[in-house]
Design an enzyme around this catalytic site. Structure first.
Site, PDB file in Angstrom:
ATOM      1  N   ARG A  13      24.235  12.449  48.414  1.00 26.76           N
ATOM      2  CA  ARG A  13      25.278  11.401  48.491  1.00 26.76           C
ATOM      3  C   ARG A  13      26.023  11.344  47.159  1.00 26.76           C
ATOM      4  O   ARG A  13      27.241  11.199  47.106  1.00 26.76           O
ATOM      5  CB  ARG A  13      24.648  10.040  48.845  1.00 26.76           C
ATOM      6  CG  ARG A  13      24.109   9.975  50.275  1.00 26.76           C
ATOM      7  CD  ARG A  13      23.712   8.556  50.689  1.00 26.76           C
ATOM      8  NE  ARG A  13      22.562   8.026  49.971  1.00 26.76           N
ATOM      9  CZ  ARG A  13      21.294   8.201  50.334  1.00 26.76           C
ATOM     10  NH1 ARG A  13      20.992   8.876  51.422  1.00 26.76           N
ATOM     11  NH2 ARG A  13      20.311   7.677  49.618  1.00 26.76           N
ATOM     12  N   LYS A  71      35.177  -5.251  48.115  1.00 27.57           N
ATOM     13  CA  LYS A  71      35.590  -5.168  49.517  1.00 27.57           C
ATOM     14  C   LYS A  71      34.545  -5.799  50.422  1.00 27.57           C
ATOM     15  O   LYS A  71      33.348  -5.691  50.171  1.00 27.57           O
ATOM     16  CB  LYS A  71      35.789  -3.717  49.938  1.00 27.57           C
ATOM     17  CG  LYS A  71      36.593  -3.593  51.221  1.00 27.57           C
ATOM     18  CD  LYS A  71      36.315  -2.318  51.963  1.00 27.57           C
ATOM     19  CE  LYS A  71      35.016  -2.450  52.731  1.00 27.57           C
ATOM     20  NZ  LYS A  71      34.718  -1.259  53.544  1.00 27.57           N
ATOM     21  N   GLU A  92      39.036  -7.414  54.485  1.00 26.98           N
ATOM     22  CA  GLU A  92      39.143  -6.449  55.601  1.00 26.98           C
ATOM     23  C   GLU A  92      38.682  -7.077  56.923  1.00 26.98           C
ATOM     24  O   GLU A  92      37.493  -7.065  57.239  1.00 26.98           O
ATOM     25  CB  GLU A  92      38.317  -5.190  55.309  1.00 26.98           C
ATOM     26  CG  GLU A  92      38.416  -4.138  56.414  1.00 26.98           C
ATOM     27  CD  GLU A  92      37.598  -2.876  56.138  1.00 26.98           C
ATOM     28  OE1 GLU A  92      36.887  -2.825  55.122  1.00 26.98           O
ATOM     29  OE2 GLU A  92      37.678  -1.942  56.946  1.00 26.98           O
ATOM     30  N   LYS A 137      43.257  -5.669  54.072  1.00 23.46           N
ATOM     31  CA  LYS A 137      42.974  -4.344  54.651  1.00 23.46           C
ATOM     32  C   LYS A 137      42.788  -4.504  56.157  1.00 23.46           C
ATOM     33  O   LYS A 137      41.670  -4.628  56.652  1.00 23.46           O
ATOM     34  CB  LYS A 137      41.722  -3.746  54.009  1.00 23.46           C
ATOM     35  CG  LYS A 137      41.301  -2.406  54.585  1.00 23.46           C
ATOM     36  CD  LYS A 137      40.229  -1.713  53.744  1.00 23.46           C
ATOM     37  CE  LYS A 137      39.746  -0.452  54.427  1.00 23.46           C
ATOM     38  NZ  LYS A 137      38.903   0.384  53.573  1.00 23.46           N
TER      39      LYS A 137
END
Ligand code: 5MM
Length: 332
Positions: free
Chosen positions: A44, A134, A175, A217
């Protein structure tokens, strides 16, 4: 101007968008497995370093959203991720929600969690260099869904998150994602997206969130993946901007998610929107529509890092070119 306002303006600055590389460990691991890569922390890390160190990325990307694991990892040269991307002129961001969890008593719906201890976590992320954060709320369209309750609880959580971020001097990306899953029409997506935005605006106002210091978003207004007809970019653009027109003019900007659209389709829809006048910039904060080709090209092979970076650079260049056109089409 407050720090949050300055950072938010930079995130949606001309010709730039945000790269969403904030897949949770579970999501990233399943995507690695799908590409034939063993899902280890080191793989990752390598994948996120490949993305972040793509030559010329700063020409189209203002910020990269990372997940908690990545913000605690380092580039191969030993520098922490946040420090390394800042040195490239790119703002580091952090996903702070802890995921969409089943909404008790509301089958098929979720509540995004992560408010517990959020203020302390934000302070820690600021120390690690995060400039923005976020939080993703997930709204599903289906028979009798979404419920008003799911919209309200998710909007409330988004507003509490946004207020906490601004308190910590971190710009919140807000978002509210209406999923493309299902056979609903574009018109139905418009109705639900408009309702979600309306409730969200009320909650943000209630908590005195400064709209000039956030980046919204949203999903594009588009039919469900199983719908019989496929909208054109012009139809998606018109429907999306129609819904967004209800947003206040002081919002810093709008950076769309891609939602599972094919990369080229997401870009074409974004490009079509640039022809429509709005008081705020319309840019991208894509995840899959930017990184899927890069992951497929790399496939975990150290000899194919350059191929992965070239694939990402191509998608970034196409989207940056699309949003850069706005300044030609609509001079300030
Ligand atoms: C990159 O994916 C993000 C994290 O998802 P999980 O927490 O489920 O792993 C996701 O929030 C993403 O930032 C947005 O959904 C936008 O991504 P897409 O692929 O829709 O542009």
């Amino acid at each position: 101007m407050s720090t949050c306002r300055q950072i938010a303006a930079r995130m949606v600055g001309p010709g730039k968008g945000v790269l969403a590389a904030d897949e949770s460990i579970a999501t990233m691991s399943s995507r690695l497995v799908g590409a034939g890569v063993e899902p280890t922390a080191e793989h990752r890390r390598q994948y996120r370093e490949l993305l972040a160190s793509t030559p010329g990325l700063v020409d189209g990307v203002s910020g990269i959203i990372f997940a908690d694991e990545t913000l605690h990892q380092h580039f191969s040269d030993g520098r922490p991720f946040a420090e390394a991307v800042l040195a490239l002129g790119i703002l580091p961001g952090i996903k702070v929600d802890t995921g969409a969890k089943p909404f008790t008593g509301r089958p098929g719906e979720t509540i995004t969690e992560g408010l517990d201890g959020l203020a302390e976590r934000l302070d820690g992320y600021a120390e690690l260099g995060a400039a923005f954060a976020k939080w993703r709320a997930v709204i599903t369209i289906a028979d009798r869904l979404p419920t008003r309750a799911a919209i309200r609880v998710n909007a409330h959580a988004l507003a509490r998150y946004a207020a906490a971020c601004q308190q910590a001097g971190i710009v919140p990306i807000v978002e509210p994602e209406v999923l493309m899953t299902g056979d609903h029409s574009r018109h139905r997506c418009a109705e639900v997206t408009a309702e979600v935005h309306g409730v969200l605006l009320t909650e943000l106002a209630e908590l005195a969130v400064d709209l000039a210091g956030i980046v919204l978003k949203p999903n594009m207004v588009i039919e469900g993946v199983d719908h019989a007809e496929r909208s054109t970019p012009e139809q998606v653009a018109e429907s999306t901007v129609d819904v967004l027109r209800a947003l206040p003019t002081d919002l810093a900007g709008v950076a769309f998610l891609s939602g599972g659209q094919a990369p080229e389709r997401a870009t074409a829809n974004l490009a079509a929107m640039q022809h429509l006048p709005t008081p705020w910039p319309l840019t991208f904060s894509f995840g899959r529509a930017l990184v899927d080709p890069a992951l497929a090209a790399w496939a975990g092979d150290p000899a194919r890092v350059g191929a992965g970076q070239a694939a990402l650079a191509e998608r970034v260049a196409a989207n940056a070119a699309a949003v850069r056109r706005r300044s030609e089409l609509q001079p300030a």
